[in-house]
Design a protein around this motif. Sequence first.
Motif, mmCIF file in Angstrom:
data_model
loop_
_atom_site.group_PDB
_atom_site.id
_atom_site.type_symbol
_atom_site.label_atom_id
_atom_site.label_comp_id
_atom_site.label_asym_id
_atom_site.label_seq_id
_atom_site.Cartn_x
_atom_site.Cartn_y
_atom_site.Cartn_z
ATOM 1 N N ASN A 1 0.887 -1.178 -0.046
ATOM 2 C CA ASN A 1 0.092 -0.031 0.095
ATOM 3 C C ASN A 1 1.011 1.128 -0.090
ATOM 4 O OD1 ASN A 1 0.732 0.752 2.839
ATOM 5 N ND2 ASN A 1 -0.769 -0.398 3.369
ATOM 6 N N SER A 2 0.207 2.469 0.049
ATOM 7 C CA SER A 2 1.117 3.759 -0.272
ATOM 8 C C SER A 2 2.022 3.734 1.177
ATOM 9 C CB SER A 2 0.218 4.814 -0.515
ATOM 10 O OG SER A 2 -0.556 5.024 0.667
ATOM 11 N N ILE A 3 1.426 3.500 2.295
ATOM 12 C CA ILE A 3 2.361 3.645 3.435
ATOM 13 C C ILE A 3 3.539 2.584 3.526
ATOM 14 C CG2 ILE A 3 2.553 3.416 5.811
ATOM 15 C CD1 ILE A 3 -0.611 4.407 5.860
ATOM 16 N N ASP A 4 3.268 1.545 2.896
ATOM 17 C CA ASP A 4 4.485 0.454 2.812
ATOM 18 C C ASP A 4 5.538 1.159 1.823
ATOM 19 O OD1 ASP A 4 3.372 -1.488 4.407
ATOM 20 O OD2 ASP A 4 2.252 -2.538 3.013
ATOM 21 N N TYR A 5 4.935 1.678 0.718
ATOM 22 C CA TYR A 5 5.569 2.027 -0.516
ATOM 23 C C TYR A 5 6.600 3.291 -0.192
ATOM 24 C CZ TYR A 5 6.676 3.856 -5.377
ATOM 25 O OH TYR A 5 7.283 4.277 -6.536
ATOM 26 N N ALA A 6 6.120 4.058 0.942
ATOM 27 C CA ALA A 6 6.822 5.311 1.473
ATOM 28 C C ALA A 6 8.122 4.618 2.022
ATOM 29 C CB ALA A 6 6.166 6.243 2.082
ATOM 30 N N GLU A 7 7.753 3.683 2.943
ATOM 31 C CA GLU A 7 8.641 2.993 3.772
ATOM 32 C C GLU A 7 9.797 2.382 3.021
ATOM 33 O OE1 GLU A 7 7.510 0.895 7.171
ATOM 34 O OE2 GLU A 7 5.737 2.183 7.456
ATOM 35 N N ILE A 8 9.351 1.557 2.050
ATOM 36 C CA ILE A 8 10.331 1.019 1.181
ATOM 37 C C ILE A 8 11.191 1.834 0.386
ATOM 38 C CG2 ILE A 8 10.548 -0.366 -0.853
ATOM 39 C CD1 ILE A 8 7.710 -1.841 0.112
ATOM 40 N N VAL A 9 10.725 3.021 -0.389
ATOM 41 C CA VAL A 9 11.494 4.010 -0.858
ATOM 42 C C VAL A 9 12.389 4.667 0.093
ATOM 43 C CG1 VAL A 9 11.443 6.081 -2.107
ATOM 44 C CG2 VAL A 9 9.820 4.106 -2.708
ATOM 45 N N THR A 10 11.925 5.003 1.249
ATOM 46 C CA THR A 10 12.803 5.731 2.337
ATOM 47 C C THR A 10 14.037 4.781 2.579
ATOM 48 O OG1 THR A 10 11.061 7.025 3.146
ATOM 49 C CG2 THR A 10 13.022 6.845 4.562
ATOM 50 N N THR A 11 13.667 3.610 2.931
ATOM 51 C CA THR A 11 14.699 2.487 3.193
ATOM 52 C C THR A 11 15.650 2.150 2.294
ATOM 53 O OG1 THR A 11 13.099 1.419 4.759
ATOM 54 C CG2 THR A 11 15.179 0.166 3.951
ATOM 55 N N MET A 12 15.212 2.223 0.828
ATOM 56 C CA MET A 12 16.119 2.062 -0.274
ATOM 57 C C MET A 12 17.018 3.546 -0.548
ATOM 58 S SD MET A 12 15.463 -0.655 -2.108
ATOM 59 C CE MET A 12 16.279 -0.255 -3.492
ATOM 60 N N MET A 13 16.506 4.580 -0.211
ATOM 61 C CA MET A 13 17.461 5.719 -0.293
ATOM 62 C C MET A 13 18.588 5.664 0.886
ATOM 63 S SD MET A 13 15.070 8.893 -1.565
ATOM 64 C CE MET A 13 13.833 8.852 -0.413
ATOM 65 N N GLU A 14 18.010 5.115 1.944
ATOM 66 C CA GLU A 14 19.119 5.339 3.218
ATOM 67 C C GLU A 14 20.032 4.384 2.759
ATOM 68 O OE1 GLU A 14 16.503 4.327 6.643
ATOM 69 O OE2 GLU A 14 15.645 6.370 6.772
ATOM 70 N N ASN A 15 19.938 3.205 2.225
ATOM 71 C CA ASN A 15 20.715 2.169 1.988
ATOM 72 C C ASN A 15 21.656 2.820 0.743
ATOM 73 O OD1 ASN A 15 19.692 0.390 3.790
ATOM 74 N ND2 ASN A 15 18.325 -0.824 2.368
ATOM 75 N N LEU A 16 21.192 3.237 0.084
ATOM 76 C CA LEU A 16 22.136 3.842 -1.131
ATOM 77 C C LEU A 16 22.587 5.156 -0.911
ATOM 78 C CD1 LEU A 16 19.811 2.361 -3.979
ATOM 79 C CD2 LEU A 16 21.822 1.461 -3.221
ATOM 80 N N LYS A 17 22.216 5.573 0.201
ATOM 81 C CA LYS A 17 22.924 7.044 0.752
ATOM 82 C C LYS A 17 22.416 7.860 -0.261
ATOM 83 C CE LYS A 17 26.730 4.799 3.316
ATOM 84 N NZ LYS A 17 25.831 4.049 3.767
#
Length: 95
Positions: free
Chosen positions: A44-60
Amino acid sequence: MKQIDEIIELLHATILRMSPYSLETIDQAGKVFKESYLVDLGINSIDYAEIVTTMMENLKIGVPLNNFCSVNRVDDIAELIFVIQKKACEVCEEA
């Protein structure tokens, strides 16, 4: 800098970690995972926001989440992250 296939693998792992429901769905999707829409994976949209945020953190990398509003397929998300990452690397090289 990660290549698109590496980003897709990281995205796959992140989705599984963030949304346990998606495990069954992703197993059913199999090889078409890259072409899957997030909603079809139970995201869902909340999961999507968390996934994208996590991806950006991992990739700096960091960009506003609204950059991801127009993409909702796994391969499109990976492509967008790749482009953002590439631009960030170019900026670092210029500095």
